[in-house]
Design an enzyme around this catalytic site. Structure first.
Site, PDB file in Angstrom:
ATOM      1  N   ASN A 103       0.856  -1.179   0.000  1.00 52.54           N
ATOM      2  CA  ASN A 103       0.000   0.000   0.000  1.00 52.54           C
ATOM      3  C   ASN A 103       0.896   1.233   0.000  1.00 52.54           C
ATOM      4  O   ASN A 103       1.688   1.439   0.929  1.00 52.54           O
ATOM      5  CB  ASN A 103      -0.900  -0.009   1.236  1.00 52.54           C
ATOM      6  CG  ASN A 103      -1.954   1.080   1.199  1.00 52.54           C
ATOM      7  OD1 ASN A 103      -1.767   2.118   0.570  1.00 52.54           O
ATOM      8  ND2 ASN A 103      -3.059   0.849   1.889  1.00 52.54           N
ATOM      9  N   ASP A 125      -5.019   7.165  -9.813  1.00 52.12           N
ATOM     10  CA  ASP A 125      -6.437   7.415  -9.549  1.00 52.12           C
ATOM     11  C   ASP A 125      -6.612   8.904  -9.233  1.00 52.12           C
ATOM     12  O   ASP A 125      -5.985   9.421  -8.300  1.00 52.12           O
ATOM     13  CB  ASP A 125      -6.886   6.569  -8.357  1.00 52.12           C
ATOM     14  CG  ASP A 125      -8.396   6.560  -8.184  1.00 52.12           C
ATOM     15  OD1 ASP A 125      -9.051   7.556  -8.556  1.00 52.12           O
ATOM     16  OD2 ASP A 125      -8.921   5.555  -7.672  1.00 52.12           O
ATOM     17  N   ASP A 161      -4.204  11.509 -17.660  1.00 50.44           N
ATOM     18  CA  ASP A 161      -5.174  11.956 -18.665  1.00 50.44           C
ATOM     19  C   ASP A 161      -6.181  12.903 -18.049  1.00 50.44           C
ATOM     20  O   ASP A 161      -7.035  13.446 -18.740  1.00 50.44           O
ATOM     21  CB  ASP A 161      -5.913  10.749 -19.248  1.00 50.44           C
ATOM     22  CG  ASP A 161      -6.765  10.062 -18.185  1.00 50.44           C
ATOM     23  OD1 ASP A 161      -6.196   9.666 -17.141  1.00 50.44           O
ATOM     24  OD2 ASP A 161      -7.991   9.939 -18.378  1.00 50.44           O
ATOM     25  N   THR A 199       2.098   3.267 -21.035  1.00 54.26           N
ATOM     26  CA  THR A 199       1.341   2.354 -20.184  1.00 54.26           C
ATOM     27  C   THR A 199       0.147   1.826 -20.975  1.00 54.26           C
ATOM     28  O   THR A 199      -0.155   2.312 -22.068  1.00 54.26           O
ATOM     29  CB  THR A 199       0.823   3.067 -18.919  1.00 54.26           C
ATOM     30  OG1 THR A 199      -0.249   3.945 -19.292  1.00 54.26           O
ATOM     31  CG2 THR A 199       1.915   3.877 -18.236  1.00 54.26           C
ATOM     32  N   GLU A 200      -0.555   0.847 -20.389  1.00 53.03           N
ATOM     33  CA  GLU A 200      -1.762   0.328 -21.045  1.00 53.03           C
ATOM     34  C   GLU A 200      -2.797   1.434 -21.230  1.00 53.03           C
ATOM     35  O   GLU A 200      -3.403   1.577 -22.296  1.00 53.03           O
ATOM     36  CB  GLU A 200      -2.375  -0.807 -20.210  1.00 53.03           C
ATOM     37  CG  GLU A 200      -1.618  -2.123 -20.250  1.00 53.03           C
ATOM     38  CD  GLU A 200      -0.584  -2.240 -19.138  1.00 53.03           C
ATOM     39  OE1 GLU A 200       0.019  -3.312 -18.988  1.00 53.03           O
ATOM     40  OE2 GLU A 200      -0.357  -1.245 -18.419  1.00 53.03           O
ATOM     41  N   TYR A 201      -3.018   2.206 -20.165  1.00 57.69           N
ATOM     42  CA  TYR A 201      -3.985   3.301 -20.241  1.00 57.69           C
ATOM     43  C   TYR A 201      -3.581   4.313 -21.306  1.00 57.69           C
ATOM     44  O   TYR A 201      -4.416   4.808 -22.062  1.00 57.69           O
ATOM     45  CB  TYR A 201      -4.091   4.015 -18.890  1.00 57.69           C
ATOM     46  CG  TYR A 201      -4.959   3.310 -17.890  1.00 57.69           C
ATOM     47  CD1 TYR A 201      -6.301   3.039 -18.157  1.00 57.69           C
ATOM     48  CD2 TYR A 201      -4.458   2.925 -16.652  1.00 57.69           C
ATOM     49  CE1 TYR A 201      -7.105   2.397 -17.233  1.00 57.69           C
ATOM     50  CE2 TYR A 201      -5.248   2.288 -15.716  1.00 57.69           C
ATOM     51  CZ  TYR A 201      -6.568   2.023 -16.013  1.00 57.69           C
ATOM     52  OH  TYR A 201      -7.362   1.379 -15.088  1.00 57.69           O
ATOM     53  N   GLU A 202      -2.308   4.638 -21.351  1.00 58.55           N
ATOM     54  CA  GLU A 202      -1.830   5.658 -22.292  1.00 58.55           C
ATOM     55  C   GLU A 202      -2.107   5.258 -23.733  1.00 58.55           C
ATOM     56  O   GLU A 202      -2.511   6.085 -24.557  1.00 58.55           O
ATOM     57  CB  GLU A 202      -0.338   5.877 -22.079  1.00 58.55           C
ATOM     58  CG  GLU A 202       0.236   7.059 -22.840  1.00 58.55           C
ATOM     59  CD  GLU A 202       1.635   7.389 -22.392  1.00 58.55           C
ATOM     60  OE1 GLU A 202       2.176   8.420 -22.831  1.00 58.55           O
ATOM     61  OE2 GLU A 202       2.204   6.620 -21.578  1.00 58.55           O
TER      62      GLU A 202
END
Length: 254
Positions: A103, A125, A161, A199-202
């Site tokens: 964490n 997040d 983003d 990254t995957e999101y990018e």
């Protein structure tokens, strides 16, 4: 966020001690012993499925990399991805990569002051509700923790983003008086930045044409001094060029 992991996932992770770390406390201050060398340590906080940190480790063998996330299933996926990337070059075990289940709230329990050189915050997040602002990984309380753990060449590289998170983050960096550089409000405006790892999101956002916001925060004294010297040198060069151009104009007028 809840992820449904495969049956026996914890046993699978425990069987990979050379790559997966399930308890960072015993390694606090001893990460160089884990890697078996004194190379700089770069850490991604919130690595997701691990595409970024796995590719970074493969592209940059002169650094050590640690990807941190708190979900077993993401650690499992990241371990599979890392092994697949390295196996393409005939290497079974990534030699400069660790995947840490932890964490981030307790990051000071994972590393000693000055133990790491760079922190990556990729598409964290945004926690859009104001009441959750303290959970954002660019909140001043986190930035102060990072500052204690980074060494004299310490930097933070941040991508998102979320325009609102980027605006919040700019104010957070200003609050703790950090020097920023390479600020971009649309990172891939002129085409994909092939010098950077995505990254995957990018990749998804790029396909949709969404802007990516990015910046680098300079923290360590050595890298901060180099940055200031570089800025001063650039200013001197620009002034010299301007003066030379002015002399040429005067000579032409005569």
């Amino acid at each position: 966020m809840r992820l449904r992991g495969r049956k026996g996932i914890r046993e699978s992770l425990e069987a990979q001690p050379e790559l997966v770390v399930l308890d960072a406390k015993p390694l606090k201050g001893k990460w160089r012993e884990f890697f078996g060398n004194d190379k700089p340590i770069h850490v991604e906080l919130g690595m997701g499925k691990g595409r970024f940190i796995s590719n970074m480790s493969f592209r940059n063998p002169d650094n050590n990399y640690i990807g941190v996330d708190m979900y077993d299933e993401l650690i499992r996926r990241a371990s599979d991805k890392a092994r697949n990337i390295w196996e393409e070059s005939g290497v079974e075990e990534p030699p400069n990569l660790a995947l840490l289940r932890a964490n981030i709230e307790h990051i000071e329990e994972m590393f000693e002051p000055g133990e790491i050189e760079r922190i990556y915050l990729n598409f964290s997040d945004p926690w859009p509700k104001s009441k959750h602002a303290r959970r954002r990984l660019t909140h001043p309380r986190f930035l102060r923790k990072y500052g204690q753990l980074l060494n004299d060449r310490g930097e933070i590289h941040f991508k998102t983003d979320s325009e609102s998170l980027f605006e919040f983050s700019l104010n957070s960096f200003a609050e703790v008086e950090l020097q920023l550089r390479n600020i971009s409000l649309n990172l891939h405006k002129n085409g994909p930045r092939e010098d950077l790892v995505f990254t995957e999101y990018e990749m998804k956002f790029m396909e949709k044409g969404q802007p990516i916001f990015r910046l680098e925060a300079v923290i360590g004294e050595s890298v901060l001094r180099e940055y200031r010297e570089s800025k001063l040198e650039n200013t001197r060069r620009e002034e010299a060029e301007a003066e030379a151009a002015g002399q040429d104009e005067d000579e032409s007028a005569e």
